[in-house]
Scaffold this motif. Sequence first.
Motif, PDB file in Angstrom:
ATOM      1  N   TYR A 323       0.793  -1.230   0.000  1.00 47.67           N
ATOM      2  CA  TYR A 323       0.000   0.000   0.000  1.00 47.67           C
ATOM      3  C   TYR A 323       0.831   1.290   0.000  1.00 47.67           C
ATOM      4  CZ  TYR A 323       1.199   0.341   4.967  1.00 47.67           C
ATOM      5  OH  TYR A 323       1.894   0.448   6.146  1.00 47.67           O
ATOM      6  N   ALA A 324       2.082   1.237   0.456  1.00 52.55           N
ATOM      7  CA  ALA A 324       2.874   2.464   0.605  1.00 52.55           C
ATOM      8  C   ALA A 324       3.178   3.082  -0.755  1.00 52.55           C
ATOM      9  CB  ALA A 324       4.167   2.169   1.355  1.00 52.55           C
ATOM     10  N   GLN A 325       3.397   4.390  -0.743  1.00 49.06           N
ATOM     11  CA  GLN A 325       3.590   5.122  -1.987  1.00 49.06           C
ATOM     12  C   GLN A 325       4.994   5.702  -2.131  1.00 49.06           C
ATOM     13  OE1 GLN A 325       1.183   5.307  -4.501  1.00 49.06           O
ATOM     14  NE2 GLN A 325       0.296   3.735  -3.160  1.00 49.06           N
ATOM     15  N   ASP A 326       5.910   5.381  -1.190  1.00 47.83           N
ATOM     16  CA  ASP A 326       7.267   5.901  -1.352  1.00 47.83           C
ATOM     17  C   ASP A 326       7.986   5.109  -2.438  1.00 47.83           C
ATOM     18  OD1 ASP A 326       9.209   3.770   0.133  1.00 47.83           O
ATOM     19  OD2 ASP A 326       7.284   3.914   1.179  1.00 47.83           O
ATOM     20  N   GLU A 327       9.070   5.672  -2.922  1.00 55.81           N
ATOM     21  CA  GLU A 327       9.745   5.135  -4.105  1.00 55.81           C
ATOM     22  C   GLU A 327      10.201   3.689  -3.928  1.00 55.81           C
ATOM     23  OE1 GLU A 327      13.637   6.214  -6.900  1.00 55.81           O
ATOM     24  OE2 GLU A 327      12.782   7.726  -5.559  1.00 55.81           O
ATOM     25  N   GLU A 328      10.800   3.357  -2.768  1.00 61.50           N
ATOM     26  CA  GLU A 328      11.335   2.020  -2.557  1.00 61.50           C
ATOM     27  C   GLU A 328      10.226   0.980  -2.466  1.00 61.50           C
ATOM     28  OE1 GLU A 328      14.141  -1.076  -1.924  1.00 61.50           O
ATOM     29  OE2 GLU A 328      14.157   0.883  -2.900  1.00 61.50           O
ATOM     30  N   ASP A 329       9.157   1.288  -1.736  1.00 62.86           N
ATOM     31  CA  ASP A 329       8.053   0.342  -1.623  1.00 62.86           C
ATOM     32  C   ASP A 329       7.351   0.136  -2.961  1.00 62.86           C
ATOM     33  OD1 ASP A 329       8.264  -0.383   1.084  1.00 62.86           O
ATOM     34  OD2 ASP A 329       7.243   1.440   1.715  1.00 62.86           O
ATOM     35  N   LEU A 330       7.233   1.199  -3.735  1.00 62.92           N
ATOM     36  CA  LEU A 330       6.628   1.068  -5.062  1.00 62.92           C
ATOM     37  C   LEU A 330       7.473   0.180  -5.969  1.00 62.92           C
ATOM     38  CD1 LEU A 330       5.392   4.737  -5.681  1.00 62.92           C
ATOM     39  CD2 LEU A 330       3.947   2.693  -5.424  1.00 62.92           C
TER      40      LEU A 330
END
Length: 619
Positions: A323-330
């Motif tokens: 669910y996260a939207q930061d670059e690494e999680d995406l």
Amino acid sequence: MRGRTDGSQKKRVLTTFFFVAVFLLFLYLYFGSHSQGESALEYGSRSLRKLGSSYLGGDEESDLGTKQDDFKFGFDEEDGIVPKSFPVCDDRYSELIPCLDRNLIYQMRLKLDLSLMEHYERHCPLPERRFNCLIPPPTGYKVPIKWPKSRDEVWKANIPHTHLAHEKSDQNWMVVKGEKIIFPGGGTHFHYGADKYIKSLANMLNFPKDNMNNEGNLRTVLDVGCGVASFGGYLLSSDIITMSLAPNDVHQNQIQFALERGIPAYLGVLGTKRLPYPSRSFELAHCSRCRIDWLQRDGILLLELDRLLRPGGYFAYSSPEAYAQDEEDLRIWKEMSALVERMCWKIAAKRNQTVIWVKPLTNDCYMERAPGTQPPLCRSNDDPDAVYGVNMEACITPYSDHDHSSKGSGLAPWPARLTSPPPRLADFGYSSDMFEKDTEMWRKRVENYWDLLSPKISTNTIRNVMDMKANLGSFGAALKTKDLWVMNVVPEDGPNTLKLIYDRGLLGSIHNWCEAYSTYPRTYDLLHANDVFTDIIEKKGCSGEDLLIEMDRILRPTGFLIIRDKKPVIDFVKKYLPAIHWEQVATADSSSDETDTDHVVLIVQKKLWLTSESLRETD
């Protein structure tokens, strides 16, 4: 004068040298000969202590430091010398797991790859480095709280580790309250309770009445990185049984807490070796913020889950990547989505912080992939059920022709599947009639066991049970009406019937009883050993005494052991009962059992004892 003085000095030097030489020769002959003993006390002999006489009725001055040559392997009655008592390990070994001992790894200077979690995998000591001593309980140990109350609370003295209560205080894993540790049912992802989280998963999958068991079609679950196993503990009320899995890592006592609570659990890690379960064993795999890098090594860890999931099985994944939207999680989410798509998994549901993938029912998708697609299908000669010490493979395990044509596992819903002949019986050439006869035979035997145990037990005395040689799992199946669970162990060198046991809706693992089992001390209430001694002594040439010590390590104080074996084995075990502080409860021949006339049944109970030092500290 100087000459006489020099002569006397030389005489004194020669005399001193002579006595030193004699002393050194004595030490060499004594310790050298003992070092050749078959059962070395490499560690235990350095820390022997007496047992509290008030518990054992023994002589406080009696010598429990049994010499090495007092131990004898096998059960030849003619020249075996039985020790009066086995030595007791030092208190610092009260939680010893011999094949998961970090100190042993350091001492053996094993070159392990920490990034691959090899230091959390099994590394067993050689016979000469084993702890041939009894594991003492911790100071203040009490008989465990009984199920079902134990799901929510345990004695702090039995597992005197409260660091998880402080580290996970905001997640409701556990709370210290006086002499007890309380488990509110929380987890890293479900602070407000596993019951609500489980219901939400069932709702996401549109299961009837938001019940996770899906009308009996979802029975066996693998919870990876399980914490203190509250997820598995709360699934039990839905007739779902979970193998809660975690390594002996920085949260080192999580599996110990799980078993103390009476929840099925196993010490293991997704590292380099296959988990000790056969292919197509679980309807659901679960990971709630388990901190596993699923993308490493071409997705090999996710492919291990794929091997273990049944056709149409689910993987529920609750993690920031979902669910996260930061670059690494995406980035992770994008790569993981691409990997599971190539594995032919599809998203069954996605809500908030959780995604649930579903595995295909047939091989059709695998066959339709473009040539060269990664990961590849496993080689045709790869046995997906060979697991003991076998390396993982970064490949997809296709279904058998039967599963492919059946479009699923073909299993009956629970509880009918417990007594229905599993489709994989045909893999062993077993007939349905043979299966049914085995089920009925063990029903009668278990009924007899309980008659023999009845003077000693009540309805909630026994919770954690291990069948040390489970065969088809019929011993465990016969216990269905009891409020307990069974760890069904199948030998690594026999017919790999463990997949039939999972197909019956039960749990188990592969193991070699010449080695220590992957569990903490004092974790099972009842051990059942059917021909186990005969197998490891006569067929494998391993030590009967080592097996006795290992059984004592696994068994809880006041727990029971049922041994069904040949008469020489029973006589061998009886000789050691006083030394290991076990008490005979009952014995019976098998004259009334037409299939087993040459065997004898022995039931013993482990006494509750504490060391003298523990008694003084408690006082």
